[in-house]
Design a protein around this motif. Structure first.
Motif, PDB file in Angstrom:
ATOM      1  N   ALA A  68       0.839  -1.205   0.000  1.00 60.41           N
ATOM      2  CA  ALA A  68       0.000   0.000   0.000  1.00 60.41           C
ATOM      3  C   ALA A  68       0.872   1.253   0.000  1.00 60.41           C
ATOM      4  O   ALA A  68       0.574   2.224  -0.709  1.00 60.41           O
ATOM      5  CB  ALA A  68      -0.934  -0.008   1.205  1.00 60.41           C
ATOM      6  N   ALA A  69       1.941   1.249   0.778  1.00 59.47           N
ATOM      7  CA  ALA A  69       2.845   2.407   0.820  1.00 59.47           C
ATOM      8  C   ALA A  69       3.475   2.647  -0.555  1.00 59.47           C
ATOM      9  O   ALA A  69       3.612   3.794  -0.983  1.00 59.47           O
ATOM     10  CB  ALA A  69       3.927   2.199   1.876  1.00 59.47           C
ATOM     11  N   LEU A  70       3.817   1.584  -1.239  1.00 63.76           N
ATOM     12  CA  LEU A  70       4.371   1.715  -2.585  1.00 63.76           C
ATOM     13  C   LEU A  70       3.324   2.288  -3.542  1.00 63.76           C
ATOM     14  O   LEU A  70       3.625   3.174  -4.346  1.00 63.76           O
ATOM     15  CB  LEU A  70       4.868   0.354  -3.087  1.00 63.76           C
ATOM     16  N   GLY A  71       2.092   1.800  -3.428  1.00 65.31           N
ATOM     17  CA  GLY A  71       1.012   2.332  -4.257  1.00 65.31           C
ATOM     18  C   GLY A  71       0.781   3.808  -4.005  1.00 65.31           C
ATOM     19  O   GLY A  71       0.565   4.586  -4.937  1.00 65.31           O
ATOM     20  N   ILE A  72       0.860   4.203  -2.759  1.00 62.05           N
ATOM     21  CA  ILE A  72       0.676   5.613  -2.402  1.00 62.05           C
ATOM     22  C   ILE A  72       1.846   6.450  -2.916  1.00 62.05           C
ATOM     23  O   ILE A  72       1.661   7.532  -3.462  1.00 62.05           O
ATOM     24  CB  ILE A  72       0.490   5.763  -0.885  1.00 62.05           C
ATOM     25  N   ALA A  73       3.051   5.931  -2.770  1.00 62.49           N
ATOM     26  CA  ALA A  73       4.233   6.662  -3.248  1.00 62.49           C
ATOM     27  C   ALA A  73       4.204   6.863  -4.759  1.00 62.49           C
ATOM     28  O   ALA A  73       4.697   7.870  -5.267  1.00 62.49           O
ATOM     29  CB  ALA A  73       5.509   5.922  -2.843  1.00 62.49           C
ATOM     30  N   ASN A  74       3.626   5.929  -5.480  1.00 62.05           N
ATOM     31  CA  ASN A  74       3.561   6.005  -6.938  1.00 62.05           C
ATOM     32  C   ASN A  74       2.277   6.662  -7.443  1.00 62.05           C
ATOM     33  O   ASN A  74       2.094   6.786  -8.656  1.00 62.05           O
ATOM     34  CB  ASN A  74       3.693   4.614  -7.551  1.00 62.05           C
ATOM     35  N   SER A  77      -2.501  10.861  -8.252  1.00 58.39           N
ATOM     36  CA  SER A  77      -3.664  11.677  -7.901  1.00 58.39           C
ATOM     37  C   SER A  77      -4.179  11.259  -6.528  1.00 58.39           C
ATOM     38  O   SER A  77      -3.867  10.162  -6.050  1.00 58.39           O
ATOM     39  CB  SER A  77      -4.773  11.485  -8.933  1.00 58.39           C
ATOM     40  N   PRO A  78      -4.969  12.113  -5.902  1.00 59.20           N
ATOM     41  CA  PRO A  78      -5.585  11.726  -4.624  1.00 59.20           C
ATOM     42  C   PRO A  78      -6.478  10.494  -4.771  1.00 59.20           C
ATOM     43  O   PRO A  78      -6.586   9.694  -3.837  1.00 59.20           O
ATOM     44  CB  PRO A  78      -6.402  12.956  -4.227  1.00 59.20           C
ATOM     45  N   GLU A  79      -7.067  10.312  -5.948  1.00 56.20           N
ATOM     46  CA  GLU A  79      -7.918   9.136  -6.175  1.00 56.20           C
ATOM     47  C   GLU A  79      -7.100   7.849  -6.122  1.00 56.20           C
ATOM     48  O   GLU A  79      -7.579   6.828  -5.615  1.00 56.20           O
ATOM     49  CB  GLU A  79      -8.642   9.260  -7.526  1.00 56.20           C
ATOM     50  N   GLU A  80      -5.880   7.905  -6.625  1.00 53.57           N
ATOM     51  CA  GLU A  80      -5.012   6.731  -6.563  1.00 53.57           C
ATOM     52  C   GLU A  80      -4.560   6.462  -5.132  1.00 53.57           C
ATOM     53  O   GLU A  80      -4.390   5.307  -4.741  1.00 53.57           O
ATOM     54  CB  GLU A  80      -3.825   6.893  -7.507  1.00 53.57           C
ATOM     55  N   VAL A  81      -4.362   7.514  -4.352  1.00 54.38           N
ATOM     56  CA  VAL A  81      -4.060   7.334  -2.926  1.00 54.38           C
ATOM     57  C   VAL A  81      -5.245   6.652  -2.253  1.00 54.38           C
ATOM     58  O   VAL A  81      -5.083   5.696  -1.490  1.00 54.38           O
ATOM     59  CB  VAL A  81      -3.746   8.687  -2.236  1.00 54.38           C
ATOM     60  N   ALA A  82      -6.449   7.130  -2.558  1.00 55.47           N
ATOM     61  CA  ALA A  82      -7.666   6.548  -1.981  1.00 55.47           C
ATOM     62  C   ALA A  82      -7.770   5.074  -2.333  1.00 55.47           C
ATOM     63  O   ALA A  82      -8.087   4.244  -1.468  1.00 55.47           O
ATOM     64  CB  ALA A  82      -8.898   7.304  -2.470  1.00 55.47           C
ATOM     65  N   GLU A  83      -7.496   4.723  -3.571  1.00 54.99           N
ATOM     66  CA  GLU A  83      -7.605   3.322  -3.978  1.00 54.99           C
ATOM     67  C   GLU A  83      -6.568   2.457  -3.269  1.00 54.99           C
ATOM     68  O   GLU A  83      -6.858   1.327  -2.886  1.00 54.99           O
ATOM     69  CB  GLU A  83      -7.479   3.171  -5.491  1.00 54.99           C
TER      70      GLU A  83
END
Length: 136
Positions: A68-74, A77-83
């Motif tokens: 999840a941290a890797l997904g957030i770092a990459n 957009s805020p929508e991708e952080v949300a996902e």
């Protein structure tokens, strides 16, 4: 001795220690700063809320948290952080062997995950995603 220190603070501390040693003329054999860490390390490795869980559950939660941290770092957009946050939470909905109290620790993990993200997502918003997705 100081270890597991944030990089910039650790560099300043090392410099100050060297200055003190030079100024005092003493050699301090057991003083120093080691294991300088990037801020992201504190999110993915240190002080995770599931560190007190049983070993197998802790390893699993740590693995999912890192993803999840890797997904957030990459995220772009805020929508991708949300996902990424929502995906992290959904993984645990059907995971056996995790007590209710332990599942509440996942909210703390969500707060840690968004602490360094690039889009200024608030902890409150991230926790609202947590509450919307969790089924426990």
């Amino acid at each position: 001795m100081a270890s597991n220190v944030e990089q910039e603070a650790g560099k300043r501390l090392r410099s100050e220690l060297r200055h003190l040693v030079k100024k005092s003329g003493h050699v301090w054999q057991h003083s120093g700063v080691s294991q300088l860490r990037a801020p992201s390390w504190f999110v993915t490795e240190y002080g995770l809320p599931f560190s007190d869980w049983p070993a197998k559950a802790c390893r699993f939660a740590t693995k999912i948290s890192r993803a999840a941290a890797l997904g957030i770092a990459n995220a772009k957009s805020p929508e991708e952080v949300a996902e990424a946050v929502r995906g992290f939470v959904r993984v645990f909905n059907d995971r056996p062997g995790i007590d209710t109290i332990e599942r509440e620790d996942l909210g703390e993990a969500v707060a840690l995950l968004v602490a360094e993200e690039p889009f200024a997502v608030t902890e409150e918003l991230a926790l609202s995603w947590f509450d919307q997705e969790r089924d426990y």
